[in-house]
Design a protein around this motif. Structure first.
Motif, PDB file in Angstrom:
ATOM      1  N   GLN A   1     -11.154   7.158   6.066  1.00  0.00           N
ATOM      2  CA  GLN A   1     -11.867   7.663   5.111  1.00  0.00           C
ATOM      3  C   GLN A   1     -12.098   5.500   4.384  1.00  0.00           C
ATOM      4  OE1 GLN A   1     -12.596  10.523   3.484  1.00  0.00           O
ATOM      5  NE2 GLN A   1     -14.149   8.961   2.877  1.00  0.00           N
ATOM      6  N   PHE A   2     -11.016   4.943   4.618  1.00  0.00           N
ATOM      7  CA  PHE A   2     -11.303   3.829   4.365  1.00  0.00           C
ATOM      8  C   PHE A   2     -12.721   3.087   5.325  1.00  0.00           C
ATOM      9  CE2 PHE A   2      -9.963  -0.607   4.410  1.00  0.00           C
ATOM     10  CZ  PHE A   2     -10.077  -1.185   3.007  1.00  0.00           C
ATOM     11  N   ILE A   3     -12.037   3.524   6.496  1.00  0.00           N
ATOM     12  CA  ILE A   3     -12.912   2.492   7.256  1.00  0.00           C
ATOM     13  C   ILE A   3     -14.804   3.092   7.233  1.00  0.00           C
ATOM     14  CG2 ILE A   3     -14.302   2.625   9.646  1.00  0.00           C
ATOM     15  CD1 ILE A   3     -11.470   3.193  10.613  1.00  0.00           C
ATOM     16  N   LYS A   4     -14.729   4.526   6.516  1.00  0.00           N
ATOM     17  CA  LYS A   4     -15.977   4.989   6.186  1.00  0.00           C
ATOM     18  C   LYS A   4     -16.883   4.382   4.665  1.00  0.00           C
ATOM     19  CE  LYS A   4     -18.130   9.421   5.757  1.00  0.00           C
ATOM     20  NZ  LYS A   4     -17.339  10.897   5.321  1.00  0.00           N
ATOM     21  N   ASP A   5     -15.674   4.184   3.924  1.00  0.00           N
ATOM     22  CA  ASP A   5     -16.156   3.510   2.409  1.00  0.00           C
ATOM     23  C   ASP A   5     -16.012   2.720   2.330  1.00  0.00           C
ATOM     24  OD1 ASP A   5     -15.056   6.587   1.268  1.00  0.00           O
ATOM     25  OD2 ASP A   5     -13.662   5.873   0.530  1.00  0.00           O
ATOM     26  N   ASN A   6     -15.953   1.765   3.574  1.00  0.00           N
ATOM     27  CA  ASN A   6     -16.008   0.111   3.095  1.00  0.00           C
ATOM     28  C   ASN A   6     -16.151  -0.506   4.521  1.00  0.00           C
ATOM     29  OD1 ASN A   6     -14.046  -0.831   1.217  1.00  0.00           O
ATOM     30  ND2 ASN A   6     -12.557   0.726   2.332  1.00  0.00           N
ATOM     31  N   GLN A   7     -17.327   1.079   5.259  1.00  0.00           N
ATOM     32  CA  GLN A   7     -18.388  -0.386   6.203  1.00  0.00           C
ATOM     33  C   GLN A   7     -17.697  -0.679   7.226  1.00  0.00           C
ATOM     34  OE1 GLN A   7     -21.585  -0.963   3.786  1.00  0.00           O
ATOM     35  NE2 GLN A   7     -21.183   1.479   2.956  1.00  0.00           N
ATOM     36  N   VAL A   8     -16.298  -0.672   7.663  1.00  0.00           N
ATOM     37  CA  VAL A   8     -15.419  -0.882   8.356  1.00  0.00           C
ATOM     38  C   VAL A   8     -15.943  -1.191  10.007  1.00  0.00           C
ATOM     39  CG1 VAL A   8     -13.449  -1.461   9.644  1.00  0.00           C
ATOM     40  CG2 VAL A   8     -13.393  -1.574   7.153  1.00  0.00           C
ATOM     41  N   LYS A   9     -16.580  -2.233  10.828  1.00  0.00           N
ATOM     42  CA  LYS A   9     -16.908  -2.283  11.885  1.00  0.00           C
ATOM     43  C   LYS A   9     -16.409  -1.988  13.082  1.00  0.00           C
ATOM     44  CE  LYS A   9     -20.760  -4.272  10.840  1.00  0.00           C
ATOM     45  NZ  LYS A   9     -21.778  -5.963  10.704  1.00  0.00           N
ATOM     46  N   TYR A  10     -15.557  -3.181  12.814  1.00  0.00           N
ATOM     47  CA  TYR A  10     -13.884  -3.196  13.773  1.00  0.00           C
ATOM     48  C   TYR A  10     -12.480  -2.700  13.226  1.00  0.00           C
ATOM     49  CZ  TYR A  10     -17.539  -6.070  16.283  1.00  0.00           C
ATOM     50  OH  TYR A  10     -18.936  -6.135  16.976  1.00  0.00           O
TER      51      TYR A  10
ATOM     52  N   THR B   1       1.233   9.233  10.768  1.00  0.00           N
ATOM     53  CA  THR B   1       0.756  10.546  10.252  1.00  0.00           C
ATOM     54  C   THR B   1      -0.558  11.123  10.373  1.00  0.00           C
ATOM     55  OG1 THR B   1       1.065  10.286   7.837  1.00  0.00           O
ATOM     56  CG2 THR B   1       3.111  10.578   8.773  1.00  0.00           C
ATOM     57  N   SER B   2      -1.195  12.092  10.395  1.00  0.00           N
ATOM     58  CA  SER B   2      -2.260  12.759  10.592  1.00  0.00           C
ATOM     59  C   SER B   2      -2.826  12.597   9.146  1.00  0.00           C
ATOM     60  CB  SER B   2      -2.391  14.149  11.131  1.00  0.00           C
ATOM     61  OG  SER B   2      -1.458  15.086   9.793  1.00  0.00           O
ATOM     62  N   LYS B   3      -2.058  12.612   8.053  1.00  0.00           N
ATOM     63  CA  LYS B   3      -2.731  11.538   6.611  1.00  0.00           C
ATOM     64  C   LYS B   3      -2.885  10.938   6.884  1.00  0.00           C
ATOM     65  CE  LYS B   3      -1.160  12.050   1.670  1.00  0.00           C
ATOM     66  NZ  LYS B   3       0.237  12.028   0.937  1.00  0.00           N
ATOM     67  N   ASP B   4      -1.908   9.718   7.463  1.00  0.00           N
ATOM     68  CA  ASP B   4      -2.250   7.926   7.733  1.00  0.00           C
ATOM     69  C   ASP B   4      -3.661   7.694   7.974  1.00  0.00           C
ATOM     70  OD1 ASP B   4       0.339   7.310   6.782  1.00  0.00           O
ATOM     71  OD2 ASP B   4       1.083   6.773   8.230  1.00  0.00           O
ATOM     72  N   MET B   5      -3.365   8.409   9.293  1.00  0.00           N
ATOM     73  CA  MET B   5      -4.965   8.785  10.054  1.00  0.00           C
ATOM     74  C   MET B   5      -6.042   9.150   9.395  1.00  0.00           C
ATOM     75  SD  MET B   5      -4.241   7.661  13.046  1.00  0.00           S
ATOM     76  CE  MET B   5      -4.855   8.022  14.650  1.00  0.00           C
ATOM     77  N   LYS B   6      -6.213  10.179   8.533  1.00  0.00           N
ATOM     78  CA  LYS B   6      -7.095  10.543   7.430  1.00  0.00           C
ATOM     79  C   LYS B   6      -7.577   9.372   6.718  1.00  0.00           C
ATOM     80  CE  LYS B   6      -7.136  15.191   7.657  1.00  0.00           C
ATOM     81  NZ  LYS B   6      -5.587  16.399   7.016  1.00  0.00           N
ATOM     82  N   ASN B   7      -6.337   8.768   5.800  1.00  0.00           N
ATOM     83  CA  ASN B   7      -6.951   8.148   5.066  1.00  0.00           C
ATOM     84  C   ASN B   7      -6.986   6.802   5.890  1.00  0.00           C
ATOM     85  OD1 ASN B   7      -5.286   8.062   2.363  1.00  0.00           O
ATOM     86  ND2 ASN B   7      -3.452   8.275   3.646  1.00  0.00           N
ATOM     87  N   ILE B   8      -6.296   6.355   6.813  1.00  0.00           N
ATOM     88  CA  ILE B   8      -8.237   4.710   7.688  1.00  0.00           C
ATOM     89  C   ILE B   8      -9.153   5.607   7.730  1.00  0.00           C
ATOM     90  CG2 ILE B   8      -7.815   4.194   9.547  1.00  0.00           C
ATOM     91  CD1 ILE B   8      -5.777   2.736   8.363  1.00  0.00           C
TER      92      ILE B   8
ATOM     93  N   GLU C   1       0.911  -1.565  -0.152  1.00  0.00           N
ATOM     94  CA  GLU C   1      -0.107  -0.200   0.104  1.00  0.00           C
ATOM     95  C   GLU C   1       0.689   0.746  -0.453  1.00  0.00           C
ATOM     96  OE1 GLU C   1      -3.447  -0.188   2.938  1.00  0.00           O
ATOM     97  OE2 GLU C   1      -3.124  -1.825   2.851  1.00  0.00           O
ATOM     98  N   GLU C   2       0.453   2.015  -0.271  1.00  0.00           N
ATOM     99  CA  GLU C   2       1.117   3.730  -0.290  1.00  0.00           C
ATOM    100  C   GLU C   2       1.899   3.907   0.986  1.00  0.00           C
ATOM    101  OE1 GLU C   2       0.581   6.133  -3.656  1.00  0.00           O
ATOM    102  OE2 GLU C   2       0.905   4.018  -5.060  1.00  0.00           O
ATOM    103  N   HIS C   3       0.412   3.852   2.137  1.00  0.00           N
ATOM    104  CA  HIS C   3       0.328   4.675   3.181  1.00  0.00           C
ATOM    105  C   HIS C   3       2.122   4.039   4.032  1.00  0.00           C
ATOM    106  CE1 HIS C   3       0.237   1.156   5.540  1.00  0.00           C
ATOM    107  NE2 HIS C   3       0.268   2.002   6.855  1.00  0.00           N
ATOM    108  N   GLY C   4       2.126   4.837   4.450  1.00  0.00           N
ATOM    109  CA  GLY C   4       3.398   4.472   5.629  1.00  0.00           C
ATOM    110  C   GLY C   4       4.685   5.316   4.960  1.00  0.00           C
ATOM    111  N   ASP C   5       4.747   5.947   3.411  1.00  0.00           N
ATOM    112  CA  ASP C   5       5.812   6.920   3.217  1.00  0.00           C
ATOM    113  C   ASP C   5       6.597   8.111   3.339  1.00  0.00           C
ATOM    114  OD1 ASP C   5       4.605   5.457  -0.541  1.00  0.00           O
ATOM    115  OD2 ASP C   5       5.609   4.436   1.236  1.00  0.00           O
ATOM    116  N   GLU C   6       5.507   8.032   3.983  1.00  0.00           N
ATOM    117  CA  GLU C   6       6.128   9.508   4.855  1.00  0.00           C
ATOM    118  C   GLU C   6       6.688   8.707   6.437  1.00  0.00           C
ATOM    119  OE1 GLU C   6       3.082  10.071   4.256  1.00  0.00           O
ATOM    120  OE2 GLU C   6       2.627  10.384   2.650  1.00  0.00           O
TER     121      GLU C   6
ATOM    122  N   THR D   1      -8.725   5.570  19.665  1.00  0.00           N
ATOM    123  CA  THR D   1      -9.057   6.562  19.644  1.00  0.00           C
ATOM    124  C   THR D   1      -9.498   6.587  18.053  1.00  0.00           C
ATOM    125  OG1 THR D   1      -6.776   7.711  20.863  1.00  0.00           O
ATOM    126  CG2 THR D   1      -7.769   8.801  18.887  1.00  0.00           C
ATOM    127  N   LEU D   2      -8.920   5.494  17.025  1.00  0.00           N
ATOM    128  CA  LEU D   2      -9.238   5.815  16.088  1.00  0.00           C
ATOM    129  C   LEU D   2     -10.416   5.031  15.679  1.00  0.00           C
ATOM    130  CD1 LEU D   2      -8.238   6.593  12.930  1.00  0.00           C
ATOM    131  CD2 LEU D   2      -7.251   4.548  13.359  1.00  0.00           C
TER     132      LEU D   2
END
Ligand SMILES: [Zn+2]
Length: 329
Positions: free
Chosen positions: A261-270, A252-259, A132-137, A284-285
């Motif tokens: 968004q991912f949770i929302k988009d994919n209706q992740v419950k846990y 990073t805060s960008k990582d957190m935002k990404n996640i 995945e792309e994340h974690g690059d920073e 926290t997340l």
């Protein structure tokens, strides 16, 4: 302390211990971790301990260099551990870049040690570390040029978490069994029989994962550290990690935002968290995303409680499966 210095300091001690072992039939335990009259096996982390213990049975004494409650990503050997390792008949490590310390340690042991050394991941097809792309920073990757992260986790470009697929775990067990027979051929039949028992359990576990996870509707798992790549690959899941391969790297805060968004988009419950690392980030997340948390163990070690309860690789993986089913309904 430099490894060469350690070697020079402990070699006379080893000789004395060896001689006293030969001279005395009862052979008192000068080193509590090692046992005379048994095949001593040093291993680099928990799953190898579990498999070596089960395959070796009564013939072996297995020393897990990483104690219960300690996350192996953060661990490196002290001189006491190197002593145990040097005096063992067999040293089993995972390889695949998991133990950043192992190369230097083995380099300093090679010449004098009679210890048979086994890279348990031999024969397992490795997958790339960063899909995945994340974690690059974050810092994790800045140090990647040296092939190591902040913990000396020398994973290079491959994901070391091979044991989280039960069929890979069977390959680890097979390599351990073959090594044990090499060291102690007299008990070959016992090792073969014990291995067969373990391999059957791992096959059953794999079968359960296959049939149960084929029934769930969701496929996305959000985890803290990126350790479930082999499990995801084996059972058609999609792993989204908050952090990279090291369990306590800071997102990073960008990582957190990404996640989020991912949770929302994919209706992740846990959001899954693990027991040997603080669950603060996952909690926290989860709060921010309005979802719940569940344990998904990377089986990198047991907690003290699990060790007392008699948990093992298979029981932790069964618990993982139950939580996966719950999260992916
Ligand atoms: Zn890990």
């Amino acid at each position: 302390m430099k490894p060469t210095f350690i070697k020079r300091a402990i070699l006379p001690v080893i000789l004395v211990l060896l001689i006293s072992t030969l001279l005395s039939a009862c052979g008192g335990r000068s080193q509590p971790a090692l046992v005379n009259g048994k095949i001593n096996i040093a291993v680099s982390f928990y799953p190898l301990y579990d498999f070596a213990s089960k395959i070796g049975g009564d013939h072996v004494n297995v020393v897990n260099l990483v104690p219960a409650g300690v996350e192996p990503h953060d661990w490196s050997p002290k001189s006491r551990d190197i002593q145990n390792l040097t005096k063992s008949d067999l040293f089993v490590y995972l390889g695949a870049g998991f133990e950043g310390w192992v190369k230097d340690t083995l380099g300093s042991l090679k010449k004098d040690s009679k210890t048979v050394v086994v890279e348990a991941s031999r024969g397992i097809e490795l997958i790339p570390a960063m899909e995945e792309e994340h974690g690059d920073e974050h810092g994790h990757d800045e140090k990647k040029e040296e092939g190591k992260d902040a913990h000396g986790h020398d994973h290079g470009n491959t994901d070391p978490h091979v044991w989280l697929s039960p069929l890979n775990a069977k390959q680890l067990a097979l390599n351990i069994k073959d090594a044990l027979i090499q060291v102690d051929g007299v008990h070959k039949a016992d090792y073969e029989a014990n291995f067969k028992k373990l391999a059957d359990r791992l096959d059953q576990l794999d079968g359960k994962y296959k049939s149960e996870l084929a029934k769930v509707s969701k496929k996305d798992i959000v985890v803290t550290h990126q350790s479930f790549g082999y499990l995801a690959k084996a059972y058609g899941l999609n792993q989204k990690a908050i952090m990279s391969l090291a369990p306590d790297a800071e997102p990073t805060s960008k990582d957190m935002k990404n996640i989020l968004q991912f949770i929302k988009d994919n209706q992740v419950k846990y959001i899954f968290f693990e027991e040997l690392v603080s669950d603060k980030l996952a909690k926290t997340l989860a709060k921010d995303a309005g979802v719940e948390t569940l344990v998904l163990s990377p089986v990198e070690g047991l907690t003290e409680e699990q060790a007392t309860k008699g948990d093992d690789y298979v029981s932790l993986m069964e618990n993982n499966l139950n939580n996966l089913i719950k999260a992916l309904q």
